[in-house]
Design a protein around this motif. Sequence first.
Motif, PDB file in Angstrom:
ATOM      1  N   UNK A   1      30.072  20.964  20.639  1.00 24.40           N
ATOM      2  CA  UNK A   1      29.444  19.383  20.711  1.00 24.40           C
ATOM      3  C   UNK A   1      29.017  18.848  19.438  1.00 24.40           C
ATOM      4  N   UNK A   2      29.519  19.460  18.437  1.00 23.56           N
ATOM      5  CA  UNK A   2      29.228  19.131  17.006  1.00 23.56           C
ATOM      6  C   UNK A   2      29.779  17.780  16.968  1.00 23.56           C
ATOM      7  N   UNK A   3      30.505  17.322  17.204  1.00 21.34           N
ATOM      8  CA  UNK A   3      31.182  15.978  16.822  1.00 21.34           C
ATOM      9  C   UNK A   3      31.074  15.043  18.155  1.00 21.34           C
ATOM     10  N   UNK A   4      30.063  15.447  19.451  1.00 24.66           N
ATOM     11  CA  UNK A   4      29.984  14.577  20.373  1.00 24.66           C
ATOM     12  C   UNK A   4      28.887  13.453  20.112  1.00 24.66           C
ATOM     13  N   UNK A   5      28.944  12.238  20.704  1.00 17.95           N
ATOM     14  CA  UNK A   5      27.876  11.319  20.418  1.00 17.95           C
ATOM     15  C   UNK A   5      26.740  11.821  21.312  1.00 17.95           C
TER      16      UNK A   5
ATOM     17  N   UNK B   1      21.093  24.237  20.095  1.00 18.12           N
ATOM     18  CA  UNK B   1      22.436  23.379  20.340  1.00 18.12           C
ATOM     19  C   UNK B   1      22.610  22.398  18.981  1.00 18.12           C
ATOM     20  N   UNK B   2      21.311  21.682  19.118  1.00 20.69           N
ATOM     21  CA  UNK B   2      21.186  20.438  18.360  1.00 20.69           C
ATOM     22  C   UNK B   2      21.354  20.962  16.888  1.00 20.69           C
ATOM     23  N   UNK B   3      20.889  21.801  16.483  1.00 25.09           N
ATOM     24  CA  UNK B   3      21.140  22.258  15.133  1.00 25.09           C
ATOM     25  C   UNK B   3      22.324  22.557  14.532  1.00 25.09           C
TER      26      UNK B   3
END
Length: 343
Positions: free
Chosen positions: A129-133, A152-154
Amino acid sequence: MALTASQLATGANCLQTNVDNLGFNATSRKRYWSLLLKRDGFRKLLPRTNWQLQISMTGTANHCSALCDTLTSSTPTDSYEPFRTNESTLIIVRHGESMWNEKNLFTGCVDVPLTKKGVEEAIEAGKRLSTMPLDIVYTSALVRSQMTAMLTLTQHCCQKVPIIIHKENEEAEIWSQIYSEDTKNQSIPVVKAWQLNERMYGDLQGLNKQETAEVFGKEQVLRWRRTYEVRPPNGESLEMCLQRAVTYFKENIEPQLMAGKHVMVVAHANSLRSIIMYLDNLSPQEVINLELSTGVPMLYIYKDGKFIRRGSPPGTKEAGVYAYTWNLALYKDLMLQRMLTKL
């Protein structure tokens, strides 16, 4: 900052792979490349590519060019800000493996943390998900859900800090206030909601699933676990779990999507089954047979009041089954270019 020859070459290879994976026809891929190469730095790649970028000035090309110009002009180069379109994204993630998942115990609303494998699953989800808004995250009130969300957000390219929002009482809300607008802009709010908790399994919580089946019989345990209306002893049925989870989703999460916000929900097998039943209009029989893997994100597009399932973003070691929309494809590569400029 100017890109080096090495970074440009790396960027070209990454963009080539991403464009090829989109599944567009040859003409569409050429148009897509031309839009990406308008970006500062990547336009230097133009003489080095073998693409024939002779684009006719058709209505489609004009529309795509205008879209790209709008996105790039409104996106600052030194900060992250998800672009706004008439569609928004909903990401659903079941928490990573918990310590009671590993032991095959009925967990329900008992608050247990992730295993090492669960931590790795959460990190892998973050890479997907690293490039998902992302604008806002919702989790249950249980630690395995919150651990998964934070880990996940790291991995996200925006490098924003996830901040848990405390509204348990007036004092908690006052004590957790942020007084810097700059700091607020560099954070992602994480909202806890008990309504997203796992189904409460009553007297079964803490019991081994296999041993329980041996005592009460496999058929009885199956009815407790996978029947829509049947409750385990002193616990919740799936129908009861659905009522609280879907009501919360409609009243709190769906309005965010309607406002154009990009949302991630990290919760549990049964609370997420309930939400997916609502999103996909599943029957009770269909939803009880729905399996959700730990730590594997699922993407929906919200557009014109409808939810469209798009599958899961590909992992690092598997082929992708992820169907991009045009806007998400553009966004992903804008984020890629931004990361390369920071090298």
